[in-house]
Scaffold this active site. Structure first.
Site, short mmCIF file in Angstrom:
data_model
loop_
_atom_site.label_atom_id
_atom_site.label_comp_id
_atom_site.label_asym_id
_atom_site.label_seq_id
_atom_site.Cartn_x
_atom_site.Cartn_y
_atom_site.Cartn_z
CG ASP A 151 -1.67 1.20 1.46
OD1 ASP A 151 -2.32 1.65 0.50
OD2 ASP A 151 -1.66 1.75 2.60
CG LEU A 152 1.59 5.75 -1.88
CD1 LEU A 152 3.06 5.57 -2.18
CD2 LEU A 152 0.94 6.57 -3.01
CG ASP A 153 -1.76 7.51 0.70
OD1 ASP A 153 -0.81 8.23 0.41
OD2 ASP A 153 -2.81 7.45 0.04
CB THR A 189 0.31 10.78 2.18
OG1 THR A 189 0.16 9.38 2.11
CG2 THR A 189 1.40 11.23 1.25
CE LYS A 228 -4.11 6.81 9.56
NZ LYS A 228 -3.28 6.40 10.68
CB SER A 259 -2.14 3.12 -3.66
OG SER A 259 -2.71 4.28 -3.11
CB ALA A 260 -7.44 3.60 -2.23
CE LYS A 272 -5.81 -0.68 -1.14
NZ LYS A 272 -4.64 -0.05 -0.52
CD GLU A 277 -3.71 -1.68 2.84
OE1 GLU A 277 -3.76 -0.84 3.74
OE2 GLU A 277 -4.06 -1.45 1.68
CG ASP A 278 -1.82 2.49 6.49
OD1 ASP A 278 -2.23 2.11 5.38
OD2 ASP A 278 -1.99 3.64 6.92
#
Ligand code: BG6
Ligand code: MG
Length: 217
Positions: A10-12, A18, A46, A115-116, A146, A170-171
């Site tokens: 995942d990115l963020d 971010t 999130k 990522s979303a 997601k 994933e966070d």
């Protein structure tokens, strides 16, 4: 031998932090609309798509508006958010990320991003990580957000891997759910209290070595 042939990040909140910029932009919008938006409220956004995030925000403020007005607000928030991300550089890559990804590569593990965010391309460019991923699936490339597994299934398929050979980092709860539905191993990045459903939880990528991961699954 490890079953792991691919890792999808995942990115963020996993690669870069971010969430703080999303929070500042949503808080500003809430302020304009006349209510306070707390950090605790922000936890609910999130991993959630931009429009769904706006719906949650409006629900918190008890505000009902039509779809056209929602689109305008989402655009406004995104413009403020982009002011922050356009200032980003490689110093905002989270601890251990670059090291962990290179260790995975040394072990012939394929790397993807799932990522979303529709701002993925900009963020990766700003922090200089566009070339770190063989496959990038972002919010512009999926129909369902997601916790639907589409983003991770697409990433695995483009890596030419089966879901059961992939690990997702994933966070967000929505992301862990998506990865589980995709039939993948899950590593929660953050707190055990929130990411209960993940196979394992780590505080950040600085806290795990590629060899450890490969011996786990
Ligand atoms: C996710 C974030 O990665 O992307 C969410 O965790 C965000 O908070 C979502 O709403 C969509 O991001 P963007 O950049 O398309 O507004
Ligand atoms: Mg995230």
């Amino acid at each position: 031998m490890s079953k792991v042939k691919g890792c999808i990040f995942d990115l963020d909140g996993v690669i870069v932090d971010t969430a703080k910029y999303h929070y500042l932009a949503w808080k500003r919008l809430a302020g304009e609309l006349g209510f306070y938006f707390s950090k605790e409220d922000n936890e609910r956004l999130k991993g959630v798509s931009r429009m769904r995030s706006l719906d949650i925000l409006l629900e918190i403020g008890d505000i009902q508006i039509d779809y056209k007005s929602k689109l305008k607000l989402a655009e406004k928030k995104n413009n403020w958010y982009r002011e922050y991300i356009l200032e980003m550089d490689s110093s905002e890559i989270l601890d251990g990320v670059i090291d962990f990804i290179s260790q995975l590569r040394e072990n012939n593990v394929k790397i993807a991003l799932g990522s979303a965010s529709k701002n993925t391309e900009t963020i990766l460019e700003k922090v200089g990580m566009t070339n770190c991923f063989e496959v990038i699936i972002d919010g512009n490339k999926v129909v369902k957000a997601k916790p639907d597994p589409e983003v991770f299934l697409k990433a695995a398929s483009l890596l030419n891997l089966r879901p059961q050979n992939c690990v997702v980092f994933e966070d967000a709860l929505a992301g862990i759910k998506a990865a589980k539905m995709a039939g993948m191993y899950t590593v929660g990045v953050g707190s055990k209290d929130i990411l209960k459903d993940a196979d394992i939880v780590i505080p950040g990528l600085h806290a795990i070595l590629a060899n450890e991961l490969l011996s786990l699954f």
